[in-house]
Motif scaffolding. Structure first.
Motif, short mmCIF file in Angstrom:
data_model
loop_
_atom_site.label_atom_id
_atom_site.label_comp_id
_atom_site.label_asym_id
_atom_site.label_seq_id
_atom_site.Cartn_x
_atom_site.Cartn_y
_atom_site.Cartn_z
N SER A 49 -5.81 0.29 -5.45
CA SER A 49 -4.89 -0.37 -4.52
C SER A 49 -5.51 -1.58 -3.84
N ASP B 148 2.12 1.76 -3.44
CA ASP B 148 1.02 2.28 -4.25
C ASP B 148 0.82 3.78 -4.01
N SER C 72 0.83 -1.21 0.00
CA SER C 72 0.00 0.00 0.00
C SER C 72 0.87 1.26 0.00
#
Length: 417
Positions: A330, A321, A318
């Motif tokens: 995501s 991302d 994450s």
């Protein structure tokens, strides 16, 4: 077969010409029985009221010599057997206390699944507390049922003597155990069950939502956790208005419960659906990263390495991302897998760089190596846990895994934007 047993105590009251039995004749009045029981012995009244199968009377040798036969005669018409349990003459030593405890908890006296009535009317000094705590202990180790803790409010020269059932206060220890479990592990099953037993729709709804929050948190589902947390504040406010005396233990816990879920509340307001929470997490990406990191820290603190390493690995994806600066979904496994493979390119040995599945942004390029360094450490710990220590000689002892987790918290903190 479950047996109903009365555990009672008999003191050595001096006999006189005016009072040949020592104990005064009085009327014992229970709130749910119309006619009082008239007798010299409170154990006689209690045994009849609860229709017990047997009486275990704790007596010193002096009390046994002076009063046991009188008590047995008082109950003779009921065919309820009265068995003496010899105890030492009371003193202030720990040895005396443990002697009482050992005899109350003796399996020959109280067996598994027995239903117990405790009479503390005539118990001496610390015995009422000891009997109370012994009962709680027996509930845990032998699954006994507490039918009642009875106390007769005897006042010489007055009649009737009103009988009080104090077993309601045993719930306080149940609450204590449930709170301890919640604070140490995050599990709320016992706490929610006690709350539901209080009745009332606001309390029941709050307990149900608290269970949902705990399930999401312990399953390492950050979106579900923040969704469940978002619904708790409004329900908690309704519970605060519950003024019933029996709700007091729950009321005292509300601040502690709020402290736990507030750190995982993304929206500071109820989110209607799980899908809506996913969308909110996309918009508030940096706040959501912080919430996930708080969850990882919470898992480490509670000694939950599986949840901590599982979420830490996903947190790094994450984070990558976030640095990618695109509108990538995501929460798509396909897109997250591309980011995972990109991070892996920075972990040695890498003789020939692989062609990345993504076009990394300048910010992702800048932070990729730092993410990869932590990624490699987490991957090793997570694999060791997932394979249950079967990868020798790489497998580590549990204590060493926990030490790695303690250092993981600092590494992740340094990566957070």
């Amino acid at each position: 077969m479950m047996s109903v047993k009365l555990i009672t105590f008999l003191g050595n009251v001096r006999k006189t010409e005016q009072n040949p039995k020592g104990y005064q004749l009085t009327k014992y009045q229970f709130h749910d029985v119309e006619e009082p029981y008239e007798t010299c012995f409170v154990a006689d009244a209690i045994a009849r009221k609860f229709a017990v199968d047997e009486v275990r009377v704790f007596v010193t040798k002096e009390a046994m010599a002076n009063h046991l036969e009188d008590l047995q005669q008082a109950l003779q018409d009921t065919n309820i057997p009265v068995y003496p349990v010899k105890i030492e003459t009371p003193d202030d030593s720990d040895r005396y206390i443990w002697d009482i405890f050992n005899k109350i908890t003796d399996e020959e006296i109280i067996k598994k699944h027995d239903s117990i009535v405790f009479d503390v009317t005539l118990s001496f000094r610390s015995i009422p507390i000891l009997a109370f705590l012994s009962n709680i202990y027996l509930q845990k180790i032998r699954e006994t049922e507490l039918k009642a803790i009875v106390y007769g409010e005897f006042i010489p020269g007055t009649s009737p003597t009103y009988m009080r059932d104090l077993s309601v206060f045993a719930r306080i220890l149940d609450w204590t155990t449930a709170v301890s479990t919640f604070q140490q592990t995050g599990r709320v099953e016992n706490l929610a069950a006690l709350a539901k037993n209080l009745g009332g729709e606001p309390v029941e709804q709050f307990a149900k939502q608290l269970e949902a929050f705990s399930q999401e948190l312990l399953a390492a589902r950050p979106v579900g956790t923040t969704w469940a947390a978002s619904k708790l504040p409004a329900l908690l406010e309704q519970v605060k208005n519950d003024s019933r005396p029996e709700s007091t233990p729950l009321g005292l816990l509300l601040d502690s419960i709020a402290e736990t879920y507030q750190q995982f509340d993304l929206n500071r307001g109820p989110l209607a659906t799980l899908d809506a929470t996913y969308e909110e997490a996309k918009v508030k990406d940096i706040q959501f990263l912080k919430i996930q990191l708080d969850m990882i820290k919470w898992y480490i603190k509670k000694g939950l390495p599986i949840q901590a390493t599982t979420l830490a690995r996903e947190w790094l994806v994450s984070l990558a991302d976030y640095y990618q600066d695109t509108a990538v979904n995501s929460f798509s496994y396909k897109e997250r897998d591309k980011l995972s493979r990109y991070i892996n390119n920075f972990i040695p040995p890498s003789n020939t760089p692989k062609i990345p599945d993504i076009q990394p942004s300048s910010r992702l390029k800048q932070h990729a190596q730092g993410i990869a360094d932590v990624w490699d450490s987490i991957r090793n710990i997570r694999n060791d846990i997932a394979h249950c220590g079967y990868d020798r000689p790489k497998a580590k002892e549990a204590a060493k895994l926990q030490a790695h987790l303690d250092s993981l918290e600092e590494m992740l903190d340094q990566l957070l934007p």
